[in-house]
Design an enzyme around this catalytic site. Structure first.
Site, PDB file in Angstrom:
ATOM      1  CB  SER A 159      16.454  35.321  16.480  1.00  0.00           C
ATOM      2  OG  SER A 159      15.785  34.274  15.829  1.00  0.00           O
ATOM      3  CE1 TYR A 172      13.673  32.579  20.848  1.00  0.00           C
ATOM      4  CE2 TYR A 172      13.902  32.486  18.606  1.00  0.00           C
ATOM      5  CZ  TYR A 172      13.945  32.121  19.852  1.00  0.00           C
ATOM      6  OH  TYR A 172      15.694  32.611  20.628  1.00  0.00           O
TER       7      TYR A 172
END
Length: 276
Positions: A159, A172
């Site tokens: 990501s 996250y």
């Protein structure tokens, strides 16, 4: 292609469903893994309608026993996995502060302020589990069969938060940073077994969840969307089909057979822009 078996986790989602459908068009037999059967079946029906082969298997990627059970089903119905795409993951609202930096009010349990110090740590932990162990465990389970066969290809999902700890997404970001490191480690470890391991790091792509974050009810962009696009040189969000080319290059033994241990950003230039 009869021995090309792809296992795609998170296959009911916007990005991984597009990948699964494309793999089926190429002749792969595709096992769709996820926790929601209804979403998986939608993708399965699309693949079958196009003449492809797919099965849906409901399982929690962070549960080793569930993954072992899924592997048994897949190997009995399709064969041994030759391509594993670890797309399962995500975030939870209860793991997100509603402020970008410390505020004294969070120490007093002010309902208007949700900061790091009044987050639910169990939810925080669950985000780390699904995004880290939810990748490690499928690699552990399906990678063992690949190693026995001395062939295979693994693509993990990293990501933008693998590179930058973007505000409000600590759990996250922590998890996805770990995915980049794990991808490098696993690539070196599995090289003697003729298994390549790489990762794709999507930028800001639109899916059902992100649309609610990026757009107001009237269709206008939220402040967060405006901030993201301000730092994205291409000035737009990504769309699921734009990941396909990167995936297809990574799985191509002729064109990428010497590529392992890398993470490729597909981000519209986000990482190239410091925002100043």
């Amino acid at each position: 292609m009869e021995n090309k078996i792809a296992v795609v986790t998170g296959a009911g989602g916007t990005l991984c469903s597009a990948m699964a459908i494309d793999l089926a068009k190429q002749g792969y037999k595709v096992a769709l893994l996820g926790r929601t059967e209804e979403k998986l079946k939608i993708v399965e029906h699309k693949i079958r309608a196009n003449g492809g082969i797919a099965i849906s298997v409901c399982a929690d990627v962070a549960d080793e026993a569930a993954m072992r059970g899924a592997k048994d089903i897949i190997e009995s119905e399709l064969g041994i996995c030759t391509l594993l795409i670890n797309g399962a993951g995500g975030n939870q609202n209860d793991a997100l502060p509603n402020i970008p930096e410390f505020d004294e009010r969070e120490l007093n349990n002010d309902d208007a302020v949700k900061g790091f110090f009044n987050l639910n740590m169990e939810v925080f932990q669950s985000v780390i589990d699904i995004n880290t162990m939810g990748t490690v465990i499928p690699c552990f389970v399906f990678g063992k069969s690949m190693a026995k066969n001395k062939q295979g290809n693994i693509i993990n999902f990293a990501s933008m938060t693998s590179y930058r700890p973007i505000t409000r997404v600590a759990a996250y970001a922590m998890a996805k940073n770990g995915i980049e490191s794990f991808t490098q480690w696993l690539a070196a470890y599995l090289a003697p077994a003729n298994i390549r391991v790489n990762a794709i790091a999507p930028g800001f792509f639109l899916n059902d969840r992100s649309r609610k974050i990026m757009f107001n009810a009237d269709g206008s962009q939220t402040e967060r969307a405006q901030n993201i696009l301000r730092q994205t040189p291409m000035k737009r969000f990504g769309e699921a089909p734009e990941l396909i080319g990167c995936m297809n290059w990574l799985i191509d033994e002729k064109n990428a057979g010497f590529v392992t241990g890398i993470t490729i950003p597909v981000d519209g230039g986000f990482l190239s822009s410091p925002g100043v």
